[in-house]
Motif scaffolding. Structure first.
Motif, mmCIF file in Angstrom:
data_model
loop_
_atom_site.group_PDB
_atom_site.id
_atom_site.type_symbol
_atom_site.label_atom_id
_atom_site.label_comp_id
_atom_site.label_asym_id
_atom_site.label_seq_id
_atom_site.Cartn_x
_atom_site.Cartn_y
_atom_site.Cartn_z
ATOM 1 N N MET A 91 0.796 -1.228 0.000
ATOM 2 C CA MET A 91 0.000 0.000 0.000
ATOM 3 C C MET A 91 0.832 1.285 0.000
ATOM 4 O O MET A 91 0.347 2.340 0.379
ATOM 5 N N SER A 92 2.085 1.211 -0.436
ATOM 6 C CA SER A 92 2.896 2.416 -0.579
ATOM 7 C C SER A 92 2.287 3.312 -1.648
ATOM 8 O O SER A 92 1.916 2.840 -2.731
ATOM 9 N N TRP A 93 2.202 4.605 -1.365
ATOM 10 C CA TRP A 93 1.729 5.593 -2.341
ATOM 11 C C TRP A 93 2.878 5.858 -3.295
ATOM 12 O O TRP A 93 3.925 6.378 -2.900
ATOM 13 N N LEU A 94 2.712 5.521 -4.567
ATOM 14 C CA LEU A 94 3.791 5.569 -5.538
ATOM 15 C C LEU A 94 3.802 6.811 -6.418
ATOM 16 O O LEU A 94 4.838 7.440 -6.601
ATOM 17 N N PHE A 95 2.638 7.110 -6.998
ATOM 18 C CA PHE A 95 2.569 8.245 -7.923
ATOM 19 C C PHE A 95 1.121 8.693 -8.052
ATOM 20 O O PHE A 95 0.197 7.994 -7.646
ATOM 21 N N THR A 96 0.956 9.877 -8.656
ATOM 22 C CA THR A 96 -0.360 10.468 -8.858
ATOM 23 C C THR A 96 -0.457 10.952 -10.295
ATOM 24 O O THR A 96 0.499 11.503 -10.842
ATOM 25 N N ARG A 97 -1.617 10.752 -10.868
ATOM 26 C CA ARG A 97 -1.932 11.341 -12.173
ATOM 27 C C ARG A 97 -2.960 12.435 -11.894
ATOM 28 O O ARG A 97 -4.118 12.151 -11.605
ATOM 29 N N PRO A 98 -2.516 13.707 -11.929
ATOM 30 C CA PRO A 98 -3.404 14.822 -11.562
ATOM 31 C C PRO A 98 -4.599 14.971 -12.494
ATOM 32 O O PRO A 98 -4.491 14.735 -13.706
ATOM 33 N N GLU A 99 -5.700 15.385 -11.936
ATOM 34 C CA GLU A 99 -6.942 15.602 -12.681
ATOM 35 C C GLU A 99 -6.710 16.524 -13.870
ATOM 36 O O GLU A 99 -6.150 17.610 -13.736
ATOM 37 N N ASP A 131 -3.206 14.604 -17.900
ATOM 38 C CA ASP A 131 -2.706 13.280 -18.244
ATOM 39 C C ASP A 131 -1.289 13.299 -18.802
ATOM 40 O O ASP A 131 -0.635 12.263 -18.864
ATOM 41 N N GLU A 132 -0.813 14.460 -19.187
ATOM 42 C CA GLU A 132 0.545 14.541 -19.735
ATOM 43 C C GLU A 132 1.625 14.542 -18.642
ATOM 44 O O GLU A 132 2.808 14.546 -18.937
ATOM 45 N N PHE A 133 1.193 14.508 -17.368
ATOM 46 C CA PHE A 133 2.142 14.529 -16.251
ATOM 47 C C PHE A 133 1.893 13.384 -15.281
ATOM 48 O O PHE A 133 0.774 12.903 -15.149
ATOM 49 N N VAL A 134 2.950 12.993 -14.594
ATOM 50 C CA VAL A 134 2.839 12.049 -13.478
ATOM 51 C C VAL A 134 3.659 12.629 -12.331
ATOM 52 O O VAL A 134 4.752 13.150 -12.523
ATOM 53 N N ASN A 135 3.080 12.570 -11.155
ATOM 54 C CA ASN A 135 3.688 13.125 -9.956
ATOM 55 C C ASN A 135 4.188 11.954 -9.105
ATOM 56 O O ASN A 135 3.414 11.293 -8.424
ATOM 57 N N VAL A 136 5.484 11.678 -9.169
ATOM 58 C CA VAL A 136 6.088 10.550 -8.480
ATOM 59 C C VAL A 136 6.383 10.937 -7.028
ATOM 60 O O VAL A 136 6.891 12.027 -6.770
ATOM 61 N N ARG A 137 6.065 10.057 -6.095
ATOM 62 C CA ARG A 137 6.388 10.288 -4.687
ATOM 63 C C ARG A 137 7.906 10.180 -4.543
ATOM 64 O O ARG A 137 8.512 9.140 -4.830
ATOM 65 N N THR A 138 8.522 11.243 -4.122
ATOM 66 C CA THR A 138 9.973 11.358 -4.054
ATOM 67 C C THR A 138 10.620 10.212 -3.296
ATOM 68 O O THR A 138 11.622 9.650 -3.739
#
Length: 162
Positions: free
Chosen positions: A80-88, A91-98
């Motif tokens: 259940m580690s939070w890995l990344f987010t695709r912001p609303e 779709d052209e970006f991914v926000n990776v958990r540092t």
């Protein structure tokens, strides 16, 4: 550490989901919103923004967690580690958990957001701080500034109001 072409690896806590990013990040951030505090069980979340085409899951199948809304937060289904987010709507970006990157210490936050919700004792070394989030126009300016800052000797501990 990045290889010659700037490829960096990341993984969840248990190692069942692994991913890779390529090239330079767009910007590094810390978010102090209460949602991020609750998702991380910490004072803030740290993230590194990449273009979607620079990101790939190379092992495992992340699952959607968090609020299950238009902004999609992806987690390892096992640990259940939070890995990344695709912001609303982005779709052209991914926000990776540092912290999921193997060299997380190389990504200090350049921008911190939602400082109006931050815990009073929580501090970062971010260069720019915002009470909520920066406007789209200001964000694009920050991206350009980050590229210059990231390519030079990084200043540490310098703060300014956004």
């Amino acid at each position: 550490m990045a290889d010659q072409d700037g490829t960096r690896n990341g993984e969840c806590r248990c190692g069942q989901v692994r991913f890779r990013v390529h090239g330079a990040p767009i910007v590094t951030m810390a978010c102090h919103c209460t949602g991020c505090q609750r998702m991380t069980a910490s004072a803030f979340s740290l993230s590194v923004l990449y273009p979607s085409q620079a990101f790939e899951v190379v092992q495992g199948e992340p699952v959607i967690g968090g609020l299950h809304g238009a902004t999609r937060h992806f987690f390892c289904p096992h640990c259940m580690s939070w890995l990344f987010t695709r912001p609303e709507g982005l779709d052209e970006f991914v926000n990776v958990r540092t912290a999921m990157l193997e060299d997380a210490g190389e990504f200090p936050p350049y921008v911190e957001m939602y400082t109006g919700e931050k815990l009073p004792w929580a501090t970062t070394s971010a260069v720019h701080s915002f009470e909520t989030d920066p406007s789209d126009e200001r964000f694009m300016e920050l991206v350009a500034e980050f590229a210059e800052w990231n390519g030079s000797e990084r200043g540490r501990g310098v703060s300014s109001a956004g």
